[in-house]
Design a protein around this motif. Structure first.
Motif, PDB file in Angstrom:
ATOM      1  N   ALA A 377     -11.669  14.388  17.431  1.00  0.00           N
ATOM      2  CA  ALA A 377     -11.691  15.721  16.975  1.00  0.00           C
ATOM      3  C   ALA A 377     -10.311  16.506  17.181  1.00  0.00           C
ATOM      4  O   ALA A 377      -9.814  17.201  16.528  1.00  0.00           O
ATOM      5  CB  ALA A 377     -12.587  16.639  17.916  1.00  0.00           C
ATOM      6  N   CYS A 378      -9.389  16.103  18.303  1.00  0.00           N
ATOM      7  CA  CYS A 378      -8.330  16.654  18.857  1.00  0.00           C
ATOM      8  C   CYS A 378      -6.789  15.932  18.356  1.00  0.00           C
ATOM      9  O   CYS A 378      -6.156  16.389  18.366  1.00  0.00           O
ATOM     10  CB  CYS A 378      -8.366  17.200  20.140  1.00  0.00           C
ATOM     11  SG  CYS A 378      -8.337  15.731  21.634  1.00  0.00           S
ATOM     12  N   ARG A 379      -7.133  14.522  18.071  1.00  0.00           N
ATOM     13  CA  ARG A 379      -6.029  13.710  18.045  1.00  0.00           C
ATOM     14  C   ARG A 379      -6.161  12.901  16.852  1.00  0.00           C
ATOM     15  O   ARG A 379      -5.284  11.913  16.343  1.00  0.00           O
ATOM     16  CB  ARG A 379      -5.623  12.803  19.248  1.00  0.00           C
ATOM     17  CG  ARG A 379      -5.339  13.725  20.362  1.00  0.00           C
ATOM     18  CD  ARG A 379      -4.240  14.517  20.354  1.00  0.00           C
ATOM     19  NE  ARG A 379      -2.925  13.649  20.150  1.00  0.00           N
ATOM     20  CZ  ARG A 379      -2.174  13.072  20.756  1.00  0.00           C
ATOM     21  NH1 ARG A 379      -2.451  13.499  22.367  1.00  0.00           N
ATOM     22  NH2 ARG A 379      -1.302  12.456  20.480  1.00  0.00           N
ATOM     23  N   GLY A 380      -7.240  12.984  15.973  1.00  0.00           N
ATOM     24  CA  GLY A 380      -7.381  12.013  14.949  1.00  0.00           C
ATOM     25  C   GLY A 380      -6.462  12.126  13.607  1.00  0.00           C
ATOM     26  O   GLY A 380      -6.399  11.246  12.942  1.00  0.00           O
ATOM     27  N   GLU A 381      -5.928  13.545  13.632  1.00  0.00           N
ATOM     28  CA  GLU A 381      -4.923  13.671  12.470  1.00  0.00           C
ATOM     29  C   GLU A 381      -3.686  12.912  12.792  1.00  0.00           C
ATOM     30  O   GLU A 381      -3.303  12.538  11.718  1.00  0.00           O
ATOM     31  CB  GLU A 381      -4.574  15.128  12.716  1.00  0.00           C
ATOM     32  CG  GLU A 381      -3.913  15.774  11.198  1.00  0.00           C
ATOM     33  CD  GLU A 381      -4.516  15.464  10.085  1.00  0.00           C
ATOM     34  OE1 GLU A 381      -3.942  15.682   8.964  1.00  0.00           O
ATOM     35  OE2 GLU A 381      -5.677  15.306   9.765  1.00  0.00           O
ATOM     36  N   ASP A 382      -3.204  12.736  13.913  1.00  0.00           N
ATOM     37  CA  ASP A 382      -2.007  11.950  14.178  1.00  0.00           C
ATOM     38  C   ASP A 382      -2.147  10.634  14.563  1.00  0.00           C
ATOM     39  O   ASP A 382      -1.295   9.718  14.768  1.00  0.00           O
ATOM     40  CB  ASP A 382      -1.113  12.820  15.154  1.00  0.00           C
ATOM     41  CG  ASP A 382      -1.814  13.096  16.577  1.00  0.00           C
ATOM     42  OD1 ASP A 382      -2.555  14.000  16.604  1.00  0.00           O
ATOM     43  OD2 ASP A 382      -1.685  12.166  17.487  1.00  0.00           O
ATOM     44  N   ASP A 383      -3.460  10.242  15.036  1.00  0.00           N
ATOM     45  CA  ASP A 383      -3.864   8.902  15.383  1.00  0.00           C
ATOM     46  C   ASP A 383      -4.974   8.566  14.361  1.00  0.00           C
ATOM     47  O   ASP A 383      -6.190   8.441  14.908  1.00  0.00           O
ATOM     48  CB  ASP A 383      -4.050   8.687  16.648  1.00  0.00           C
ATOM     49  CG  ASP A 383      -3.847   7.297  16.990  1.00  0.00           C
ATOM     50  OD1 ASP A 383      -4.249   6.247  16.142  1.00  0.00           O
ATOM     51  OD2 ASP A 383      -3.868   6.807  18.254  1.00  0.00           O
ATOM     52  N   PRO A 384      -4.878   7.977  13.172  1.00  0.00           N
ATOM     53  CA  PRO A 384      -5.943   7.663  12.542  1.00  0.00           C
ATOM     54  C   PRO A 384      -6.998   6.649  12.797  1.00  0.00           C
ATOM     55  O   PRO A 384      -8.204   6.596  12.562  1.00  0.00           O
ATOM     56  CB  PRO A 384      -5.193   7.151  11.132  1.00  0.00           C
ATOM     57  CG  PRO A 384      -3.927   7.881  11.044  1.00  0.00           C
ATOM     58  CD  PRO A 384      -3.929   7.700  12.495  1.00  0.00           C
ATOM     59  N   ARG A 385      -6.238   5.894  13.742  1.00  0.00           N
ATOM     60  CA  ARG A 385      -7.144   4.794  14.552  1.00  0.00           C
ATOM     61  C   ARG A 385      -8.453   5.267  14.905  1.00  0.00           C
ATOM     62  O   ARG A 385      -9.382   4.632  15.079  1.00  0.00           O
ATOM     63  CB  ARG A 385      -6.411   3.815  15.501  1.00  0.00           C
ATOM     64  CG  ARG A 385      -5.222   3.216  15.138  1.00  0.00           C
ATOM     65  CD  ARG A 385      -4.366   2.634  16.239  1.00  0.00           C
ATOM     66  NE  ARG A 385      -4.374   3.503  17.320  1.00  0.00           N
ATOM     67  CZ  ARG A 385      -4.230   2.999  18.661  1.00  0.00           C
ATOM     68  NH1 ARG A 385      -4.352   2.080  18.768  1.00  0.00           N
ATOM     69  NH2 ARG A 385      -3.994   4.279  19.375  1.00  0.00           N
ATOM     70  N   LEU A 386      -8.263   6.634  15.372  1.00  0.00           N
ATOM     71  CA  LEU A 386      -9.586   7.123  16.352  1.00  0.00           C
ATOM     72  C   LEU A 386     -10.639   7.500  15.206  1.00  0.00           C
ATOM     73  O   LEU A 386     -11.733   7.852  15.437  1.00  0.00           O
ATOM     74  CB  LEU A 386      -9.109   8.501  16.908  1.00  0.00           C
ATOM     75  CG  LEU A 386      -7.997   8.155  17.867  1.00  0.00           C
ATOM     76  CD1 LEU A 386      -7.370   9.494  18.611  1.00  0.00           C
ATOM     77  CD2 LEU A 386      -9.052   7.394  19.142  1.00  0.00           C
ATOM     78  N   LEU A 387     -10.391   7.316  13.708  1.00  0.00           N
ATOM     79  CA  LEU A 387     -11.241   8.027  12.784  1.00  0.00           C
ATOM     80  C   LEU A 387     -11.957   6.726  12.122  1.00  0.00           C
ATOM     81  O   LEU A 387     -12.826   7.011  11.218  1.00  0.00           O
ATOM     82  CB  LEU A 387     -10.593   8.744  11.908  1.00  0.00           C
ATOM     83  CG  LEU A 387      -9.877   9.953  12.282  1.00  0.00           C
ATOM     84  CD1 LEU A 387      -9.272  10.611  10.969  1.00  0.00           C
ATOM     85  CD2 LEU A 387     -11.025  10.862  13.059  1.00  0.00           C
ATOM     86  N   VAL A 388     -11.819   5.415  12.552  1.00  0.00           N
ATOM     87  CA  VAL A 388     -12.346   4.323  12.210  1.00  0.00           C
ATOM     88  C   VAL A 388     -13.784   3.930  13.070  1.00  0.00           C
ATOM     89  O   VAL A 388     -13.678   4.131  13.974  1.00  0.00           O
ATOM     90  CB  VAL A 388     -11.386   3.124  12.040  1.00  0.00           C
ATOM     91  CG1 VAL A 388     -12.069   1.752  11.651  1.00  0.00           C
ATOM     92  CG2 VAL A 388     -10.320   3.506  11.279  1.00  0.00           C
TER      93      VAL A 388
END
Length: 388
Positions: A377-388
């Motif tokens: 929610a807070c860092r997914g935009e700059d670190d797409p790995r968190l959205l997988v």
């Protein structure tokens, strides 16, 4: 927009002095008081007019911009947990939600300085870190958060536990709200056209029953009720086939109110526990429950308002346990972790600090699902790995 007590007249707050802890001089309250829920008061932090006839010199309150002011202050939810200040160890009375709001309003006579360069302090020592907590989530972030929330329903149905309800929380006693929630989660997963109406009527009846019983809740019963309402809200908000959006949106206010009351009671009503582990299981479940309840409303805001995360000011200040991996460890392993040695304050950080401390060289493999939802929610935009 928050402030700090000017270093030229700095004095630690009463609570930190009494506890012999370092105070970060945050205003209207320091980080320690924000996490512990204490009334944070400084020796001389009062308007200058009150000291015209006195030899005391009032502290200077300096305004510092941290996270953006996302909404006008008057429209901020007064029932959110962040605005509840409980009594401190000296026995001072609790501040009401309106008094807490007044703490953020500048008073006549205060000396206000323009922001000036200050030595950068560690992120973990700041009330609200100087990081970009997003006010808007991307579509990918919004969908990830909603999928994470939806996954809590089958977890409750199959395991009787979720990322905000520890598997050992209700070992000795299962509150009625918890039993009902597990049963209705299972019914939801197996629903058919014939049983759908039973599911809808049952959820409505259980929520009405909890509303009627609310005045008599013990703290554990209150926690179980909020956990149950979170699951019911996820089902009704995020399953369009049930056509229960209108009723669920109205109950978002109920979830907000119950969560804030639960947060306040956690400070005002200490509970007896048979061990430090049992105490941690209860309080960590409570902290995660509060966080998830805000995420449920935040997810709905993002989904219906183009990614706008209305609850950011509250989320950034909520406490998170540093050792999130302890959630799934065995009791024997927990006993040798820092959680069992250090005090609660040393084991907590704000959600904003958690996001600020994330770096791209850290692994996301095997990450705690709760931690991944928070970081997405807070860092997914700059670190797409968190959205997988």
């Amino acid at each position: 927009m928050l402030g700090y007590i000017s270093s030229t007249r700095k004095k630690s707050c009463y609570a930190c002095v009494k506890a012999k802890r370092r105070c970060d001089l945050g205003y209207p309250f320091c980080k320690r008081c924000g996490i512990k829920g204490y009334d944070c008061k400084y020796p001389n932090a009062t308007p200058r007019d009150n000291f015209k006839a006195s030899s005391h010199v009032p502290a200077e309150v300096v305004v510092r911009q941290t996270t953006p002011d996302l909404v006008p202050l008057a429209s901020v939810d007064l029932f959110d947990p962040f605005f509840f200040q409980t009594s401190d160890s000296s026995g001072s009375t609790s501040s009401s939600s309106s008094e807490a709001l007044d703490d953020f309003q500048l008073q006549d006579g205060w000396i206000i300085e323009n922001p000036r360069p200050m030595p950068r302090t560690p992120l973990t020592r700041m009330l609200v870190p100087e990081i970009a907590v997003p006010s808007f989530l991307s579509e990918a972030q919004t969908l990830f958060v909603i999928r994470s929330l939806i996954s809590l329903v089958p977890a409750m149905a199959f395991n009787g536990t979720t990322t905000f309800l520890h598997r050992h929380l209700y070992q000795t006693h299962e509150p009625q709200a918890y039993q009902d929630c597990v049963a209705l989660s299972a019914l939801y997963l197996s629903k058919t056209a014939r049983t759908e109406s039973i599911l809808v009527k049952s959820m409505t009846a259980k929520i009405s029953s909890m509303i009627n019983e609310a005045p008599t809740w013990t703290l554990p019963q209150h926690l179980a009720a909020v956990q149950a309402l979170i699951i019911y809200q996820i089902i009704r908000l995020y399953d369009p086939t049930l056509n229960l959006h209108a009723e669920a949106v109205a109950h978002n206010t109920l979830l907000q109110h119950w969560s804030a009351q639960l947060w306040k009671r956690a400070f005002d009503e200490p509970q007896p526990f048979e061990s430090d582990y049992a105490s941690w299981v209860f309080h960590e479940s409570l902290r995660r429950t509060i966080m998830t309840s805000v995420f449920v409303r935040c997810g709905w805001s993002c989904l219906t308002r183009g990614g706008y995360a209305e609850q950011v000011p509250v989320l950034a200040r909520l406490p998170v346990t540093k050792d999130l991996e302890a959630w799934d460890c065995a009791r024997e392993e927990w006993d040798v972790r820092s959680l069992s040695i250090l005090g609660e304050e040393e084991n907590l950080m704000t959600y904003g600090d958690m996001g600020g401390s994330w770096s791209h060289d850290r692994s996301v493999e095997g990450m705690d699902p709760f931690a991944k939802m928070l970081l997405a929610a807070c860092r997914g935009e700059d670190d797409p790995r968190l959205l997988v």
